[in-house]
Design an enzyme around this catalytic site. Sequence first.
Site, PDB file in Angstrom:
ATOM      1  N   HIS A  19      18.564 -59.157   4.577  1.00 31.80           N
ATOM      2  CA  HIS A  19      18.850 -58.272   3.602  1.00 31.80           C
ATOM      3  C   HIS A  19      19.368 -59.311   2.481  1.00 31.80           C
ATOM      4  CE1 HIS A  19      20.943 -54.740   1.886  1.00 31.80           C
ATOM      5  NE2 HIS A  19      21.693 -55.707   1.595  1.00 31.80           N
ATOM      6  N   GLU A  20      20.375 -60.100   2.876  1.00 29.18           N
ATOM      7  CA  GLU A  20      21.049 -60.926   1.916  1.00 29.18           C
ATOM      8  C   GLU A  20      20.124 -62.007   1.134  1.00 29.18           C
ATOM      9  OE1 GLU A  20      24.128 -59.900   0.752  1.00 29.18           O
ATOM     10  OE2 GLU A  20      24.437 -58.799   2.651  1.00 29.18           O
TER      11      GLU A  20
ATOM     12  N   HIS B 253      18.785 -60.570  -2.088  1.00 30.38           N
ATOM     13  CA  HIS B 253      19.717 -60.820  -3.148  1.00 30.38           C
ATOM     14  C   HIS B 253      19.538 -61.811  -3.410  1.00 30.38           C
ATOM     15  CE1 HIS B 253      21.865 -56.897  -2.832  1.00 30.38           C
ATOM     16  NE2 HIS B 253      22.063 -57.094  -1.383  1.00 30.38           N
TER      17      HIS B 253
ATOM     18  N   GLU C  41      20.142 -54.274  -4.925  1.00 34.40           N
ATOM     19  CA  GLU C  41      20.000 -53.584  -3.639  1.00 34.40           C
ATOM     20  C   GLU C  41      18.371 -53.208  -3.178  1.00 34.40           C
ATOM     21  OE1 GLU C  41      22.404 -53.824  -1.990  1.00 34.40           O
ATOM     22  OE2 GLU C  41      21.815 -52.530  -0.014  1.00 34.40           O
TER      23      GLU C  41
END
Lengths: 495, 495
Positions: A263-264, A267, A293
């Site tokens: 997930h990160e 980003h 996001e």
Amino acid sequence: MSTPAYLDLQRRHERLHHLGHMQHIVEWDQSANMPSKGSDARSLALAEMGGLLHQLATDPALKALLEAAEQEPLSEHQRANLREMQRVWRSANALPQRLVEAKSLARSRCEHAWRTQRQANDWAGYLVNLREVVKLAREEAACLSDATGLSRYDALMDQYEPGMRASEVDRVFGDLRSWLPGLIADVQVRQAQELLIRPQGPFPKAAQRALGLDAMRLMGFDFEAGRLDESVHPFCGGVPEDVRMTTRYREDDFLPSLMGTIHETGHGRYEQNRPRDWITQPVSQARSMGLHESQSLSFEMQLGSHPAFAQLLSPLVIQHLGAQPAFEPGNLNRLLTRVQPGLIRVDADEVTYPAHVILRYEIERPLMEGLIECEDIPALWDTKMMELLGRDTRGNFKDGCMQDVHWGGGAFGYFPCYTLGAMYAAQWFATLRRSVPDLDTQIAAGNLQPVFDWLNANIWSQGSRWETPELVRRASGEALNPAHFKAHLQARYLA
Amino acid sequence: MSTPAYLDLQRRHERLHHLGHMQHIVEWDQSANMPSKGSDARSLALAEMGGLLHQLATDPALKALLEAAEQEPLSEHQRANLREMQRVWRSANALPQRLVEAKSLARSRCEHAWRTQRQANDWAGYLVNLREVVKLAREEAACLSDATGLSRYDALMDQYEPGMRASEVDRVFGDLRSWLPGLIADVQVRQAQELLIRPQGPFPKAAQRALGLDAMRLMGFDFEAGRLDESVHPFCGGVPEDVRMTTRYREDDFLPSLMGTIHETGHGRYEQNRPRDWITQPVSQARSMGLHESQSLSFEMQLGSHPAFAQLLSPLVIQHLGAQPAFEPGNLNRLLTRVQPGLIRVDADEVTYPAHVILRYEIERPLMEGLIECEDIPALWDTKMMELLGRDTRGNFKDGCMQDVHWGGGAFGYFPCYTLGAMYAAQWFATLRRSVPDLDTQIAAGNLQPVFDWLNANIWSQGSRWETPELVRRASGEALNPAHFKAHLQARYLA
């Protein structure tokens, strides 16, 4: 073609960029490294730095410069940069210096104490600090509202998701509420039939870290321009040239850290690939938190929970954690798509996640509007958790209203971005499938490049060149359309 | 009793302290964490920050405030603070902003490239960056000389060791040169008879780290106010409330890292115990770099290489690295006091260390005086290494003139502090032995508290309250007296 005012503004933003670098690295350090006795000095240092940056962003000379630059012969890109400079200026000038410093101090203190208070389930202790943060956030909302003419909550949300309004959130979340509980129930019934093999721990932290680093490599993270560390609350910070991702490890379960890291990484790659020629300027900034996001969820959910992706992940898991029946691709994908109403937002599956966000939205909005107080949060939390996810959180502040860093950090109006991001991500992949019809085959073959190329061309490399609706239209040919999210969930979980 | 000018100055120094916090943490991060592609942005950020701090320290209003404060009714402590404020002001105002920013940029670039260039033995590559740093350091020396009336080298040295002059260094180093080569030879003859058991590696990094942390605990480091990390060149940085020590590990030899860690712990405890009530003010600063080094050497050499100390260290070494005949206390102490002329300063024993410093002093002084150029360094290094330590460094830049971070970092005039520190440390322990006659028995019994108490009372807690000669006199009853260092070496190595 003379543009003296624009060039002056550009130099000032270069300076803000360099000083912001200091702030971002020190904030990362505060979460990843700082020992407890460093906290007070750090809070004072960040407050001083925040005040200084605010002072530069509110220099009285700026107003005239911004007006003069409007009249100068600018390129299209420079004009977009000027538009973003004006947005930064409006936002900074809405707030008095005193409030900026007081808020920085209050949030540093609150966040630091929260690290131990959360573990101790100490709501009473947390409440003391939270009240101060909420008081200052309400002052901030009032100032922003005065400056923009927006309602208080809209004015807060506009900082994270420019142009988004509570009326629009109500519409989209209203639609969600109409079908989500039914869908959650249907998926659970269906999954009750599935044979699911649980991984057998413990999973040593060092092995999990090595696995996470390999997953970041698979997702194209540039380790010469960033790193992975640990913190209580995972985040992606640092600067575009040096992205600082964090995760946390549980030795009994490796999936939260692994998928959190993926997930990160979404980003992180957005930041690493922002327009480099404009890196010191506002026009290079990521467009919004919802779009940010949409990148992390493109990585974690659209790709990470894709059935074909489990074929790529499985060998890495086996390499670092040893072979287990649970790590077979089909079972791994079943684990990653298991829908289970739980207490913790960051550990939630993509189907129940929006319920966590709706809950927070329905608390933080009246809190900012002065309709409820901090003392009311736990009871509201308990009621809504039962209503939306059927879970009992009474007395469990740790896994209830104390689980997130956002409110203690003064970030009200942020939560809706998560679910807007999930909707944008579904919309990107719907578009991507039209231009790359064999996308699923490509993913299964380990070729993620078409995905990265599309995201880079349409989102990362665009920075803040366009306002959100225009960016979304250029990328996908239509405005934000929640139907893609619904179709995605139905296709993945009920087809 | 009204002191408006003094209070204004005090507030300004509070601000400098808070912003300095940002700079110190980011500089630590640059050495301990930063990936390669972050370098350019980091250099620009630190240059911007350095320029900003310089701007605050040279605010034109300061001159009148400092003059007005002189006339105000101040306490003795406030007056000492004002004296230090004036010293900070003189130093800052000697340098134009342009020079401060250019030097910060040049040193960041040079240090970063040095990390890989040193490994590649790339003197030609390093020289390009070093020339720029030397050029700016000479400009700095000229400015400081103009402002203070001191010679150029004295003006540079005065920044690190206020009040120290090259004439005094010449006197002390001249004395050293008269007996050091003979003493080195005598010790080597004597040690040739000793039976010495070498430790058998490899020593895994994780075990060495755990051993280092235990050694820091033994030396009283406060882990709630600091941490230990890794960097290419070990140092002690951060802020007094959050001390950031670094070390580096070699898997074939654990002693350099262990003793380096004990060394940095001496610096760390000085910082952690600076006067807390005055922590934001110049009067709380450590007195000088020589005095700082007297703390690290009190820890590493006076204590660390003490025969009785090996009895405390031995069980820790065995606990973390396993039992070996080499780890028996007597043998451990023989390892720690082995005198062996080598190439690397930071790995040198306390007997040959001053020779490394004399060599550097004899190169950096003429370099700053414009008598030699960067191109001349390798040949001079080779000649002096042969002359002082009988070692051949031709073509070996890596372990020769590229081994230190100082010159590339623009820190000319710093090296003498190391040997002044060794002399001060010997003087502290001579004093301590007069007030605690059974000191050696106490150390053998594991009671290091009398040492810590004395250092805290006489050095740490005094900050910059007194100028160096007064501090030295109050602590030891006499001025700097190199005879204590000679007596220490003779007693430890030839008795």
